[in-house]
Design a protein around this motif. Structure first.
Motif, PDB file in Angstrom:
ATOM      1  N   ALA A  33      32.643  31.741  27.351  1.00  0.00           N
ATOM      2  CA  ALA A  33      33.400  32.807  28.265  1.00  0.00           C
ATOM      3  C   ALA A  33      33.573  34.107  27.806  1.00  0.00           C
ATOM      4  CB  ALA A  33      35.079  32.242  28.065  1.00  0.00           C
ATOM      5  N   ARG A  91      30.283  35.272  29.409  1.00  0.00           N
ATOM      6  CA  ARG A  91      30.101  35.498  30.621  1.00  0.00           C
ATOM      7  C   ARG A  91      31.042  36.814  31.189  1.00  0.00           C
ATOM      8  NH1 ARG A  91      31.229  29.935  30.264  1.00  0.00           N
ATOM      9  NH2 ARG A  91      33.187  30.160  30.751  1.00  0.00           N
ATOM     10  N   ALA A  92      32.103  37.112  30.369  1.00  0.00           N
ATOM     11  CA  ALA A  92      32.678  38.205  30.664  1.00  0.00           C
ATOM     12  C   ALA A  92      31.960  39.586  30.985  1.00  0.00           C
ATOM     13  CB  ALA A  92      33.742  38.434  29.777  1.00  0.00           C
ATOM     14  N   ASP A 106      32.027  33.222  49.077  1.00  0.00           N
ATOM     15  CA  ASP A 106      32.954  32.489  49.467  1.00  0.00           C
ATOM     16  C   ASP A 106      32.676  32.707  51.090  1.00  0.00           C
ATOM     17  OD1 ASP A 106      35.574  31.473  49.952  1.00  0.00           O
ATOM     18  OD2 ASP A 106      36.207  31.791  47.810  1.00  0.00           O
ATOM     19  N   LEU A 155      36.371  33.915  52.480  1.00  0.00           N
ATOM     20  CA  LEU A 155      36.853  35.339  52.290  1.00  0.00           C
ATOM     21  C   LEU A 155      35.912  36.324  53.056  1.00  0.00           C
ATOM     22  CD1 LEU A 155      37.281  34.775  48.418  1.00  0.00           C
ATOM     23  CD2 LEU A 155      39.045  34.457  50.282  1.00  0.00           C
ATOM     24  N   GLU A 195      36.799  40.993  50.280  1.00  0.00           N
ATOM     25  CA  GLU A 195      37.446  39.772  49.317  1.00  0.00           C
ATOM     26  C   GLU A 195      36.661  39.371  48.655  1.00  0.00           C
ATOM     27  OE1 GLU A 195      41.518  38.869  52.355  1.00  0.00           O
ATOM     28  OE2 GLU A 195      39.579  37.612  52.139  1.00  0.00           O
ATOM     29  N   VAL A 242      38.564  39.381  44.832  1.00  0.00           N
ATOM     30  CA  VAL A 242      38.813  37.974  44.360  1.00  0.00           C
ATOM     31  C   VAL A 242      37.971  37.874  43.034  1.00  0.00           C
ATOM     32  CG1 VAL A 242      38.633  35.779  44.543  1.00  0.00           C
ATOM     33  CG2 VAL A 242      39.824  36.996  46.393  1.00  0.00           C
ATOM     34  N   TYR A 243      36.856  37.825  43.031  1.00  0.00           N
ATOM     35  CA  TYR A 243      35.845  37.825  41.845  1.00  0.00           C
ATOM     36  C   TYR A 243      36.230  38.736  40.980  1.00  0.00           C
ATOM     37  CZ  TYR A 243      31.315  36.149  40.192  1.00  0.00           C
ATOM     38  OH  TYR A 243      30.447  35.484  39.226  1.00  0.00           O
ATOM     39  N   ARG A 295      39.170  39.660  39.897  1.00  0.00           N
ATOM     40  CA  ARG A 295      40.414  39.156  39.241  1.00  0.00           C
ATOM     41  C   ARG A 295      40.034  38.039  38.331  1.00  0.00           C
ATOM     42  NH1 ARG A 295      44.379  41.159  38.332  1.00  0.00           N
ATOM     43  NH2 ARG A 295      45.401  39.279  38.588  1.00  0.00           N
ATOM     44  N   TYR A 296      38.811  37.385  38.369  1.00  0.00           N
ATOM     45  CA  TYR A 296      38.261  36.460  37.342  1.00  0.00           C
ATOM     46  C   TYR A 296      38.072  37.007  36.266  1.00  0.00           C
ATOM     47  CZ  TYR A 296      37.733  33.259  41.580  1.00  0.00           C
ATOM     48  OH  TYR A 296      38.092  32.589  42.690  1.00  0.00           O
ATOM     49  N   PHE A 297      37.995  38.285  36.231  1.00  0.00           N
ATOM     50  CA  PHE A 297      37.453  39.142  34.861  1.00  0.00           C
ATOM     51  C   PHE A 297      38.713  39.714  34.552  1.00  0.00           C
ATOM     52  CE2 PHE A 297      33.317  38.442  37.160  1.00  0.00           C
ATOM     53  CZ  PHE A 297      32.689  38.102  35.934  1.00  0.00           C
ATOM     54  N   ASN A 298      39.856  39.476  35.224  1.00  0.00           N
ATOM     55  CA  ASN A 298      41.337  40.265  34.535  1.00  0.00           C
ATOM     56  C   ASN A 298      40.981  41.626  34.986  1.00  0.00           C
ATOM     57  OD1 ASN A 298      43.698  39.515  34.030  1.00  0.00           O
ATOM     58  ND2 ASN A 298      43.277  39.857  31.835  1.00  0.00           N
ATOM     59  N   ARG A 357      28.742  41.907  43.866  1.00  0.00           N
ATOM     60  CA  ARG A 357      29.691  40.824  43.304  1.00  0.00           C
ATOM     61  C   ARG A 357      29.162  40.757  41.838  1.00  0.00           C
ATOM     62  NH1 ARG A 357      29.831  34.631  44.797  1.00  0.00           N
ATOM     63  NH2 ARG A 357      28.003  34.803  43.605  1.00  0.00           N
TER      64      ARG A 357
END
Ligand SMILES: Nc1ncnc2c1ncn2[C@@H]1O[C@H](COP(=O)(O)OP(=O)(O)O)[C@@H](O)[C@H]1O
Ligand SMILES: [Mg+2]
Lengths: 310, 272
Positions: free
Chosen positions: A76, A79-80, A92, A95, A99, A103-104, A106-109, A151
């Motif tokens: 993890a 991957r970050a 996606d 979307l 988006e 949205v993607y 957000r997966y990385f905070n 992305r």
């Protein structure tokens, strides 16, 4: 190269699926800031290797360290800091274009505001800003590919993995992708890419490995590889639809080496024009004669006895 | 607050994990804003309402009052309503975590991209479940308003019942998600649908399990919807006793088991 210089260090890396070995003990070192390539035909094990580097596939054997971390333990965290453009776009479709990036992110905070600003910037970079609010489905193949690349950049990655970035694209779309990747390289982003196009490898890669059947068969810069395993020029001769079996003997002694393929004959030589003159001098009348520079395709042919793209 | 001071690192890690799961939920919210999703959502709670009116109120006229485990008598509508509530929580959660989840997992392959980020399979599972709970929560809230308005429970007990419906949904959602990872094709959903309908009919929904022969009664009492029904019935009829703890424990265990299975299997399927 010292171990700590390498952003990616694979040692005797193995990937098996059941009792099939897709990656068969490869050693790879990727340095910061370089564009590194895996060149090989379909089934060589390029994607399997990329997925292990992307920490979405567990190595069956060997050691894999990325950004100084252990891929088996710190997936993890690694991957970050990676950007991934997989072989299949995996966008996606529910979307919008924008988006897909926010949205993607957000997966990385990444905070919402930052994500949005960065997404707009990236859409600009890949020339999709005017499609921001559109659905993904109707985009062309090249546009989808560029969106996937955008992305992959949303978390400002230190390494970007690109699995066959231009396969299936028409020439114009390919050049646009190449040009964007070249800009990334200029910015100092480390690129790792796979391809079965020798021109792509020659254009983009500082250094590459040639893969075949899960193994690395050669390693170096495109120029080094061509110098080592091919000749400066290659003469291609064709003889219409005539069977080419007997021609190896007839052309023997011309150039450094002669390779008979099903549809054409390659003569490896330092001077293509001189070789062509020799061919004519032996009373042969080829239907077409082409002199070109030695390429990675020739390197692959020399090393494996097969062509890259069949 | 106090825990944040004492265990700052542990809390921030938990925080990080939770926000990862919530980012998966956020993806679904963004997708739902485009789709004709709201119609699907609407149809979901009409069904249990129709059952409540036709059977609870209609058939209830013929049946008369029914005795609860503690001996208290309630009207048939009061007896059936919490069961419809539990079934609606189950259906809402399953709708999201079976078909929709399977579609995203195998067909749209949404999580292939998600798992290339720091997000883990467990965060995907939890994020999807939270999303299912948002949907199930809306169903339950509306249903509870109807129940209170029809005098089938009090407003106070309705308020207590709402978070309990979320627990029921969470448990079924987790179970459904876990099972979905085992399915090979859309045809396999028939098994889930049949099971779901069987549970709906026999989980002490329309008559107490004690009305059935003992073997069947035992079977009913080990299946999950029974626990949801018994738990919610105890609450909406205002007669909870210590047995509710057993039902809660059962549902929590089911949720944990389902989540574990779903995330493990997702790892097996996608991280090859
Ligand atoms: N998940 C998998 N299960 C079984 N075999 C696989 C799997 N992924 C790849 N392979 C096999 O491993 C070999 C290498 O595949 P891959 O790494 O995708 O090659 P490349 O990307 O160079 O075309 C192929 O023969 C492929 O069929
Ligand atoms: Mg591949």
């Amino acid at each position: 190269m010292a171990e700590d210089e390498a952003l990616i260090a694979a040692t005797a890396l193995v990937k098996q699926f059941g009792d099939f070995t897709a990656v068969d003990g490869i050693d790879v070192r990727v340095r910061a800031g370089e564009a590194f390539g895996f060149l090989g035909p379909n089934g060589a094990g390029k994607s399997s290797t990329m997925r292990m580097i992307g920490c979405v596939s567990r190595p069956t054997g060997g050691a894999l360290r990325i950004l100084g971390l252990d891929a088996a333990k710190d997936g993890a965290a690694i991957r970050a800091r990676l950007g991934v453009c997989p072989q299949q776009d995996s966008l996606d479709l529910e979307l919008t274009v924008l988006e897909n990036l926010t949205v993607y992110a957000r997966y990385f905070n990444i905070p919402r505001k930052v994500a949005r600003a960065r997404a707009m910037e990236l859409l600009d970079f890949v020339q999709l800003a005017d499609r921001a609010g559109d659905k993904v489905e109707p985009l062309s193949g090249g546009m989808k590919r560029r969106l996937t690349i955008a992305r992959a950049l949303v978390n400002e990655p230190e390494i970007v993995l690109l699995d066959e970035p231009t396969t299936g694209l028409d020439p114009q779309a390919r050049h646009l992708v190449w040009e964007r990747l070249f800009r990334l390289k200029q910015r100092g982003v480390t690129l790792v890419l796979t391809t079965h196009y020798m021109d792509e490898a020659e254009q983009l890669c500082d250094r590459l490995v040639v893969m075949d059947a899960g193994r690395i068969v050669a390693e170096g810069s495109p120029r080094e590889l061509i110098d080592r395993h091919s000749t400066r020029e290659v003469l291609e001769v064709r003889f219409g639809n005539d069977p080419l079996d007997g021609f190896a003997d007839k052309l023997d002694g011309i150039g450094e080496r002669v390779e008979v393929l099903p549809d054409r004959i390659l003569v490896y030589t330092g001077d293509g024009d001189a070789a062509a003159a020799q061919v004519h001098g032996r009373g042969l009348t080829p239907s077409s004669v082409l002199v070109r520079r030695g390429s990675l395709e020739d390197v692959f042919l020399q090393l494996t006895g097969r062509t890259l793209v069949d | 607050m106090v825990t944040t001071l004492i265990f700052p690192r542990a809390m921030s890690r938990l925080d990080h994990r939770a926000s990862g799961a919530l980012s998966v939920t956020a993806r679904n919210l963004a997708a739902a804003r485009h789709a004709a999703y709201w119609w699907v959502l609407l149809s979901g709670f009409v069904e249990p309402l129709l059952y409540l009116l036709s059977i609870g109120v209609g058939v209830g006229r013929l049946v008369g009052d029914i005795a609860l485990p503690d001996g208290r008598l309630v009207t048939y509508a009061q007896f059936v309503a919490p069961a419809m509530l539990a079934a609606s929580a189950m259906n809402g959660a399953l709708a999201e975590t079976t078909m929709n989840f399977y579609g995203k997992l195998k067909f749209m392959r949404i999580y292939d991209a998600t798992l290339a980020t720091p997000i883990t399979p467990m965060q995907v599972s939890v994020g999807e479940l939270i999303w299912a709970m948002c949907r199930g929560g809306v169903y339950s809230a509306v249903f509870l308003v109807v129940m209170a308005a029809l005098d089938l429970t009090t407003w106070g007990w309705a308020l207590v019942a709402l978070p309990v419906t979320l627990l029921v949904g969470f448990a079924f959602g987790a179970l459904g998600m876990g099972l979905s990872t085992l399915l090979r094709s859309w045809q396999d959903f028939d098994y889930i649908n049949v099971t779901q309908f069987g549970l709906f009919l026999f989980s002490g929904t329309f008559s107490p399990p004690s009305d059935f022969p003992v073997p069947l009664q035992i079977l009913i009492e080990v299946t999950p919807l029974y626990h949801g029904v018994a738990l919610l019935r105890a609450i909406t009829t205002g007669s909870p006793d210590w047995t509710v703890l057993w039902h809660v424990a059962y549902l929590v265990a089911l949720a944990v088991a389902g989540l574990t299975m779903a995330s493990r299997r997702m790892g097996v399927l996608l991280l090859k």
